[in-house]
Design a protein around this motif. Structure first.
Motif, PDB file in Angstrom:
ATOM      1  N   ALA A  37       0.840  -1.205   0.000  1.00 52.24           N
ATOM      2  CA  ALA A  37       0.000   0.000   0.000  1.00 52.24           C
ATOM      3  C   ALA A  37       0.876   1.256   0.000  1.00 52.24           C
ATOM      4  O   ALA A  37       0.611   2.209  -0.746  1.00 52.24           O
ATOM      5  CB  ALA A  37      -0.928  -0.001   1.209  1.00 52.24           C
ATOM      6  N   TYR A  38       1.914   1.253   0.804  1.00 51.27           N
ATOM      7  CA  TYR A  38       2.811   2.413   0.859  1.00 51.27           C
ATOM      8  C   TYR A  38       3.518   2.606  -0.478  1.00 51.27           C
ATOM      9  O   TYR A  38       3.589   3.722  -0.991  1.00 51.27           O
ATOM     10  CB  TYR A  38       3.835   2.239   1.989  1.00 51.27           C
ATOM     11  CG  TYR A  38       4.716   3.443   2.138  1.00 51.27           C
ATOM     12  CD1 TYR A  38       4.289   4.533   2.877  1.00 51.27           C
ATOM     13  CD2 TYR A  38       5.957   3.503   1.519  1.00 51.27           C
ATOM     14  CE1 TYR A  38       5.083   5.664   2.998  1.00 51.27           C
ATOM     15  CE2 TYR A  38       6.756   4.627   1.639  1.00 51.27           C
ATOM     16  CZ  TYR A  38       6.323   5.700   2.375  1.00 51.27           C
ATOM     17  OH  TYR A  38       7.099   6.824   2.487  1.00 51.27           O
ATOM     18  N   ASP A  93       6.860   7.595   8.373  1.00 48.43           N
ATOM     19  CA  ASP A  93       5.941   7.874   7.277  1.00 48.43           C
ATOM     20  C   ASP A  93       5.090   6.647   6.932  1.00 48.43           C
ATOM     21  O   ASP A  93       3.888   6.750   6.724  1.00 48.43           O
ATOM     22  CB  ASP A  93       6.735   8.336   6.041  1.00 48.43           C
ATOM     23  CG  ASP A  93       5.855   8.965   4.981  1.00 48.43           C
ATOM     24  OD1 ASP A  93       4.867   9.646   5.346  1.00 48.43           O
ATOM     25  OD2 ASP A  93       6.160   8.776   3.799  1.00 48.43           O
ATOM     26  N   ILE A  94       5.718   5.490   6.919  1.00 48.24           N
ATOM     27  CA  ILE A  94       4.985   4.241   6.662  1.00 48.24           C
ATOM     28  C   ILE A  94       3.973   3.996   7.776  1.00 48.24           C
ATOM     29  O   ILE A  94       2.826   3.612   7.510  1.00 48.24           O
ATOM     30  CB  ILE A  94       5.956   3.051   6.505  1.00 48.24           C
ATOM     31  CG1 ILE A  94       6.790   3.218   5.237  1.00 48.24           C
ATOM     32  CG2 ILE A  94       5.196   1.721   6.504  1.00 48.24           C
ATOM     33  CD1 ILE A  94       7.953   2.247   5.112  1.00 48.24           C
ATOM     34  N   GLN A 112       2.467   6.182   9.646  1.00 46.35           N
ATOM     35  CA  GLN A 112       1.338   7.106   9.489  1.00 46.35           C
ATOM     36  C   GLN A 112       0.383   6.622   8.402  1.00 46.35           C
ATOM     37  O   GLN A 112      -0.836   6.685   8.557  1.00 46.35           O
ATOM     38  CB  GLN A 112       1.831   8.502   9.150  1.00 46.35           C
ATOM     39  CG  GLN A 112       2.414   9.226  10.320  1.00 46.35           C
ATOM     40  CD  GLN A 112       2.883  10.624   9.946  1.00 46.35           C
ATOM     41  OE1 GLN A 112       2.849  11.018   8.780  1.00 46.35           O
ATOM     42  NE2 GLN A 112       3.315  11.378  10.942  1.00 46.35           N
ATOM     43  N   THR A 113       0.923   6.131   7.301  1.00 42.51           N
ATOM     44  CA  THR A 113       0.101   5.595   6.214  1.00 42.51           C
ATOM     45  C   THR A 113      -0.657   4.373   6.694  1.00 42.51           C
ATOM     46  O   THR A 113      -1.842   4.206   6.411  1.00 42.51           O
ATOM     47  CB  THR A 113       0.985   5.243   5.006  1.00 42.51           C
ATOM     48  OG1 THR A 113       1.668   6.418   4.562  1.00 42.51           O
ATOM     49  CG2 THR A 113       0.156   4.680   3.855  1.00 42.51           C
ATOM     50  N   PHE A 114       0.008   3.519   7.451  1.00 43.34           N
ATOM     51  CA  PHE A 114      -0.576   2.285   7.974  1.00 43.34           C
ATOM     52  C   PHE A 114      -1.725   2.587   8.934  1.00 43.34           C
ATOM     53  O   PHE A 114      -2.738   1.902   8.927  1.00 43.34           O
ATOM     54  CB  PHE A 114       0.522   1.471   8.668  1.00 43.34           C
ATOM     55  CG  PHE A 114       0.034   0.385   9.577  1.00 43.34           C
ATOM     56  CD1 PHE A 114      -0.596  -0.731   9.078  1.00 43.34           C
ATOM     57  CD2 PHE A 114       0.236   0.469  10.947  1.00 43.34           C
ATOM     58  CE1 PHE A 114      -1.044  -1.746   9.927  1.00 43.34           C
ATOM     59  CE2 PHE A 114      -0.193  -0.526  11.789  1.00 43.34           C
ATOM     60  CZ  PHE A 114      -0.840  -1.637  11.278  1.00 43.34           C
ATOM     61  N   GLN A 115      -1.598   3.637   9.723  1.00 48.68           N
ATOM     62  CA  GLN A 115      -2.614   3.962  10.714  1.00 48.68           C
ATOM     63  C   GLN A 115      -3.856   4.598  10.118  1.00 48.68           C
ATOM     64  O   GLN A 115      -4.891   4.647  10.751  1.00 48.68           O
ATOM     65  CB  GLN A 115      -2.024   4.881  11.779  1.00 48.68           C
ATOM     66  CG  GLN A 115      -0.980   4.186  12.617  1.00 48.68           C
ATOM     67  CD  GLN A 115      -0.237   5.135  13.537  1.00 48.68           C
ATOM     68  OE1 GLN A 115      -0.432   6.349  13.502  1.00 48.68           O
ATOM     69  NE2 GLN A 115       0.625   4.591  14.362  1.00 48.68           N
ATOM     70  N   LYS A 116      -3.772   5.069   8.879  1.00 50.71           N
ATOM     71  CA  LYS A 116      -4.917   5.728   8.241  1.00 50.71           C
ATOM     72  C   LYS A 116      -5.919   4.767   7.738  1.00 50.71           C
ATOM     73  O   LYS A 116      -6.123   3.785   7.551  1.00 50.71           O
ATOM     74  CB  LYS A 116      -4.458   6.602   7.071  1.00 50.71           C
ATOM     75  CG  LYS A 116      -3.703   7.811   7.563  1.00 50.71           C
ATOM     76  CD  LYS A 116      -3.259   8.648   6.414  1.00 50.71           C
ATOM     77  CE  LYS A 116      -2.460   9.832   6.904  1.00 50.71           C
ATOM     78  NZ  LYS A 116      -1.915  10.628   5.858  1.00 50.71           N
ATOM     79  N   ARG A 147       1.387   4.131  -3.211  1.00 53.12           N
ATOM     80  CA  ARG A 147       1.074   5.541  -3.009  1.00 53.12           C
ATOM     81  C   ARG A 147       2.272   6.474  -3.170  1.00 53.12           C
ATOM     82  O   ARG A 147       2.092   7.644  -3.516  1.00 53.12           O
ATOM     83  CB  ARG A 147       0.499   5.759  -1.608  1.00 53.12           C
ATOM     84  CG  ARG A 147      -0.874   5.189  -1.435  1.00 53.12           C
ATOM     85  CD  ARG A 147      -1.427   5.505  -0.057  1.00 53.12           C
ATOM     86  NE  ARG A 147      -2.631   4.731   0.174  1.00 53.12           N
ATOM     87  CZ  ARG A 147      -2.987   4.231   1.334  1.00 53.12           C
ATOM     88  NH1 ARG A 147      -2.231   4.425   2.396  1.00 53.12           N
ATOM     89  NH2 ARG A 147      -4.093   3.541   1.451  1.00 53.12           N
ATOM     90  N   HIS A 148       3.487   5.984  -2.881  1.00 57.36           N
ATOM     91  CA  HIS A 148       4.608   6.909  -2.730  1.00 57.36           C
ATOM     92  C   HIS A 148       5.810   6.708  -3.647  1.00 57.36           C
ATOM     93  O   HIS A 148       6.526   7.685  -3.903  1.00 57.36           O
ATOM     94  CB  HIS A 148       5.105   6.878  -1.281  1.00 57.36           C
ATOM     95  CG  HIS A 148       4.076   7.310  -0.301  1.00 57.36           C
ATOM     96  ND1 HIS A 148       3.760   8.633  -0.073  1.00 57.36           N
ATOM     97  CD2 HIS A 148       3.258   6.596   0.507  1.00 57.36           C
ATOM     98  CE1 HIS A 148       2.808   8.711   0.837  1.00 57.36           C
ATOM     99  NE2 HIS A 148       2.476   7.488   1.205  1.00 57.36           N
TER     100      HIS A 148
END
Length: 85
Positions: A30-31, A78-79, A81-85, A34-35
Motif C-alpha cells: 500500500a505504501y 511515514d509508513i 502514518q500511512t498504515f494507521q490511516k 502511493r509513494h
C-alpha cells in the motif's frame, strides 16, 4: 548493468508485495503504490535499504513495538502514518 528508474520502482513494488509475512505485504505494498513514483533517488535508496530488512523487525518498527534504526526512522514514521490511516 544499471536499472532504469521505472524498472527499479517496479522491482521495489514487487518486493513490497512479496515479503515474508502477510502483514508486511499489505503495509508495504500500500505504501509503495502511493509513494514510490513520487520519490527522488535518495528516498528510493532509503526505501531499497528498508526492503533488505527482516520482516519481523519491520513490523515491530512500523507498529511502534521497537525503535527503528536512525537511518530508517523518518521513512518508518511515514509508513506508520500511512498504515494507521
Amino acid at each position: 548493468m544499471t536499472e532504469t528508474r521505472e524498472t527499479r520502482i517496479k522491482r521495489m513494488k514487487m518486493r513490497s508485495m512479496r515479503r515474508g509475512i502477510k502483514e508486511m505485504d499489505l503495509i508495504l505494498s500500500a505504501y509503495a503504490d502511493r509513494h514510490l513514483d513520487s520519490m527522488d533517488a535518495a528516498a528510493l535508496d532509503t526505501y531499497d535499504a528498508l526492503l533488505r530488512e527482516n520482516d519481523q523487525d519491520l513490523y515491530q518498527w512500523v507498529t511502534g513495538q521497537a525503535a527503528a534504526p536512525a537511518a530508517l526512522s523518518d521513512l518508518i514514521g511515514d509508513i506508520a502514518q500511512t498504515f494507521q490511516k
